[in-house]
Every structure is written in structure tokens, then in C-alpha cells.
Design a protein around this motif. Structure first.
Motif, PDB file in Angstrom:
ATOM      1  N   GLN A  63       0.845  -1.207   0.000  1.00 50.94           N
ATOM      2  CA  GLN A  63       0.000   0.000   0.000  1.00 50.94           C
ATOM      3  C   GLN A  63       0.877   1.253   0.000  1.00 50.94           C
TER       4      GLN A  63
ATOM      5  N   ILE B 241       3.127   4.447  -0.303  1.00 52.92           N
ATOM      6  CA  ILE B 241       4.289   4.839  -1.109  1.00 52.92           C
ATOM      7  C   ILE B 241       4.917   3.621  -1.793  1.00 52.92           C
TER       8      ILE B 241
ATOM      9  N   ASP C 115       5.981  -7.788   1.753  1.00 52.27           N
ATOM     10  CA  ASP C 115       5.160  -7.106   2.772  1.00 52.27           C
ATOM     11  C   ASP C 115       4.629  -8.142   3.755  1.00 52.27           C
TER      12      ASP C 115
ATOM     13  N   THR D 222       6.886 -11.227   3.598  1.00 51.03           N
ATOM     14  CA  THR D 222       8.147 -10.967   4.289  1.00 51.03           C
ATOM     15  C   THR D 222       7.925 -10.031   5.464  1.00 51.03           C
ATOM     16  N   ASP D 223       8.434 -10.408   6.625  1.00 49.98           N
ATOM     17  CA  ASP D 223       8.559  -9.451   7.725  1.00 49.98           C
ATOM     18  C   ASP D 223      10.000  -8.960   7.683  1.00 49.98           C
ATOM     19  N   VAL D 224      10.188  -7.703   7.316  1.00 50.75           N
ATOM     20  CA  VAL D 224      11.558  -7.219   7.095  1.00 50.75           C
ATOM     21  C   VAL D 224      12.401  -7.184   8.367  1.00 50.75           C
TER      22      VAL D 224
ATOM     23  N   ASN E  75      11.592   0.370   1.748  1.00 51.32           N
ATOM     24  CA  ASN E  75      10.502   1.325   1.984  1.00 51.32           C
ATOM     25  C   ASN E  75       9.662   1.010   3.223  1.00 51.32           C
TER      26      ASN E  75
ATOM     27  N   SER F 266      13.857   7.291   3.943  1.00 54.86           N
ATOM     28  CA  SER F 266      14.005   7.917   5.252  1.00 54.86           C
ATOM     29  C   SER F 266      12.807   8.830   5.470  1.00 54.86           C
TER      30      SER F 266
ATOM     31  N   TYR G 221      10.674   7.237  15.981  1.00 56.97           N
ATOM     32  CA  TYR G 221      10.612   7.268  14.511  1.00 56.97           C
ATOM     33  C   TYR G 221      11.729   8.148  13.944  1.00 56.97           C
TER      34      TYR G 221
ATOM     35  N   LYS H   3      14.820   7.030  11.438  1.00 56.28           N
ATOM     36  CA  LYS H   3      15.023   7.618  10.107  1.00 56.28           C
ATOM     37  C   LYS H   3      16.375   8.317  10.007  1.00 56.28           C
TER      38      LYS H   3
ATOM     39  N   GLY I 170       8.268  14.288   2.652  1.00 57.52           N
ATOM     40  CA  GLY I 170       7.667  15.199   3.624  1.00 57.52           C
ATOM     41  C   GLY I 170       6.310  14.667   4.036  1.00 57.52           C
TER      42      GLY I 170
ATOM     43  N   VAL J 197       3.181  13.027   2.937  1.00 55.85           N
ATOM     44  CA  VAL J 197       2.685  12.267   1.791  1.00 55.85           C
ATOM     45  C   VAL J 197       1.308  11.720   2.145  1.00 55.85           C
TER      46      VAL J 197
ATOM     47  N   SER K  39      -0.906   9.132   2.433  1.00 59.16           N
ATOM     48  CA  SER K  39      -0.887   7.665   2.392  1.00 59.16           C
ATOM     49  C   SER K  39      -1.626   7.154   3.624  1.00 59.16           C
TER      50      SER K  39
ATOM     51  N   LEU L  88      -0.563   5.667   6.092  1.00 60.04           N
ATOM     52  CA  LEU L  88       0.223   5.860   7.320  1.00 60.04           C
ATOM     53  C   LEU L  88      -0.221   7.097   8.089  1.00 60.04           C
ATOM     54  N   ASN L  89      -0.535   8.162   7.366  1.00 61.17           N
ATOM     55  CA  ASN L  89      -0.766   9.436   8.060  1.00 61.17           C
ATOM     56  C   ASN L  89      -2.069  10.132   7.692  1.00 61.17           C
TER      57      ASN L  89
END
Ligand SMILES: NC(=O)c1ccc[n+]([C@@H]2O[C@H](COP(=O)([O-])OP(=O)(O)OC[C@H]3O[C@@H](n4cnc5c(N)ncnc54)[C@H](O)[C@@H]3O)[C@@H](O)[C@H]2O)c1
Length: 244
Positions: A17, A19, A38, A58-60, A86, A137, A152, A156, A183, A185, A187, A189-190
Motif C-alpha cells: 500500500q 508509497i 510485505d 516478508t517481515d523485514v 521502503n 528515510s 521514529y 530515520k 515530507g 505524503v 498515504s 500511514l498518516n
């Protein structure tokens, strides 16, 4: 179609999902063989099928998962040329409210994972003509004052240190390492944070938030041979919020 990435095999983490999805989609359009990685298995498979990508659950933060992911890309797609690191997590939490588990999980997903994927990928790339890493980042690494949490921002910042050290130590093998600092974005996430704080959009010099596609355009450039003499850099894609 420019096919900037024709013939290249690319891994995009967190591509189910936001970015990562936009990056995977644009890279596939540019001719790359894309492997999406993901933890969100159903969503990741659906998105990957829609854009013509492969998917590996995948769990990174799990080193074994990361090693399996790289081995899969090499055995199924003939090599590995580009990795877009990412996948990332955060939550909005005050300095004094950060729990130990939150701190550790954020570092594990956001930066520790990137080293493991770089190490596994570079082992292959160094013997096969080089490659490129694009590490996502954030402007949080550069002092954004409304950042979600100190955990966070620290993770980063670690991504930028890893990017610079990796670039210096891998350059001799023809491996480039760059970072993107998004900056605000729009998505998943936010989206709630943006809805609650429209005034933060007003602080962006260009007056507009970025879209996932804006980050994808920068990622394609840093992954492609058009940036062949660019390494150890961090590119701000933030409408002018960060000047450095
Ligand atoms: N959205 C923004 O405004 C913004 C700003 C700066 C930086 N970033 C960074 O961009 C990247 C992508 O953010 P986004 O906004 O698309 O977030 P998102 O939450 O929409 O998507 C993140 C993806 O990463 C996956 N993921 C989470 N943990 C994982 C794990 N352990 N293993 C594998 N996959 C995992 C999620 O399942 C999800 O698909 C993140 O690194 C984030 O920190 C985002």
C-alpha cells in the motif's frame, strides 16, 4: 513508455500500500521485474497481481525472511539489481509515553531491516556488476518539528547514517546507495494525522502535500542508470519543508 528500468530485477519492501505500492507500480511500468515484499499477505498479493509483480510474504525485521526474499528474487528472476527499502512504521506518541517495545519495534522495522536487506542484496550485487539501493528515510530525520515520535525520528536518522556508510563501503563494487526524505505524503500511514492537522499542509512552501507517485518518481530516478554517478545522497521530496 520510457522503460528506464528495463531488464532490472527490483525488490520493493512495504509495497502492499501507500508509497511502496506507488513505487512498485511505477517501476513495473518502467520495465522492471518487481518483487513486492510485505507482511500484509492478501493485500500484497492482490496489489502485485494487478501491477504484474511477484509477491513474497516478508517481515523485514526477520533476518531469515529477508535472506529468503533475496534468494527468491535471484533464483526466480535471474538476479537482483535494485532494492527499495521502503517498509516503515510509526505511531504518534509523546516523548515521555514511548514504551520500550515501541522503541525497539520501530528500530527493527525501520532501520535494522534495511541493513540486513542491504547486506544480503549487496553480497549478490558485488559479484554481478553492481546495483542500487534506495532507502526511504523521512524529513523526520532532519528535524521536522511535528514528527510522530522520537523513536521514529531516530530510526530515520539511522537510515541516513546507514545510507552514507553503505554508499562509501559499497561504491568499489559499483553499488550505489541513496535515500529519499519524503515530507507529508498522503498515504494510509498518516491520513488521520493530516485530516486532524490541516494547518500543517499550510506550512509547506509549495502549498501542496506529496502523493505516493511523487516519491515513486524520485525512486525510479535513483534506481536507474540516469543517476549512475549519484551515491550517498538524500533527496528531499517535501514541497520545500526541509532546506539542507
Ligand atoms: N506517508 C508519509 O507522509 C511519509 C513521510 C515520510 C516518510 N515516510 C516513509 O515512507 C515509507 C512508506 O510509508 P507509507 O506512508 O506508504 O506507509 P503505509 O503504512 O501506508 O505503508 C507501509 C507498508 O509497509 C508494510 N510493513 C510494515 N511493517 C512491515 C514489516 N515488518 N515487514 C514488511 N512490511 C511491513 C505495511 O504492511 C504497509 O504495506 C515508510 O518508511 C515511512 O516511514 C512516509
Amino acid at each position: 513508455m520510457h522503460h528506464e528500468l528495463a531488464g532490472k530485477t527490483v525488490i520493493v519492501t512495504g509495497g502492499a500500500q501507500g508509497i511502496g505500492h506507488a513505487i512498485a507500480e511505477l517501476m513495473a511500468q518502467e520495465g522492471a521485474r518487481v518483487v513486492v515484499a510485505d507482511v500484509k499477505e492478501d493485500q500484497g498479493r492482490a496489489v502485485s497481481a494487478a501491477i504484474g509483480a511477484d509477491f513474497v510474504r516478508t517481515d523485514v525485521s526477520d533476518v531469515d525472511d529477508v535472506e529468503r526474499l533475496v534468494a527468491h528474487a535471484i533464483s526466480e528472476h535471474g538476479g537482483l539489481d535494485v532494492v527499495v527499502n521502503n517498509a516503515g512504521i510509526t505511531k504518534f506518541v509523546d516523548f515521555f509515553e514511548i514504551e520500550d517495545e515501541h522503541w525497539d519495534r520501530v528500530q527493527a522495522v525501520n532501520v535494522r531491516s534495511m541493513f540486513f536487506l542491504m547486506r544480503a542484496g549487496a553480497r549478490h550485487m558485488k559479484d554481478h556488476g553492481g546495483g542500487a539501493f534506495v532507502n526511504i528515510s523521512s524529513m523526520a530525520a532532519k528535524g521536522y518539528r511535528h514528527t510522530s515520535s522520537a523513536a521514529y525520528a531516530s530510526s530515520k536518522g539511522g537510515v541516513l547514517g546507514l545510507t552514507r556508510a553503505g554508499a562509501m563501503q559499497l561504491a568499489r563494487y559499483g553499488i550505489r546507495v541513496n535515500a529519499i526524505c519524503p515530507g507529508i505524503v498522503l498515504s494510509p500511514l498518516n491520513e488521520q494525522w493530516v485530516a486532524e492537522h490541516p494547518e500543517y499542509i499550510g506550512e509547506i512552501p509549495l502549498g501542496i502535500p506529496s502523493l505516493p507517485a511523487d516519491i515513486a518518481a524520485a525512486a525510479v530516478f535513483l534506481a536507474s542508470d540516469r543517476s549512475r554517478t549519484i551515491t550517498a545522497q538524500s533527496l528531499n521530496v517535501d514541497g520545500g519543508l526541509t532546506i539542507d
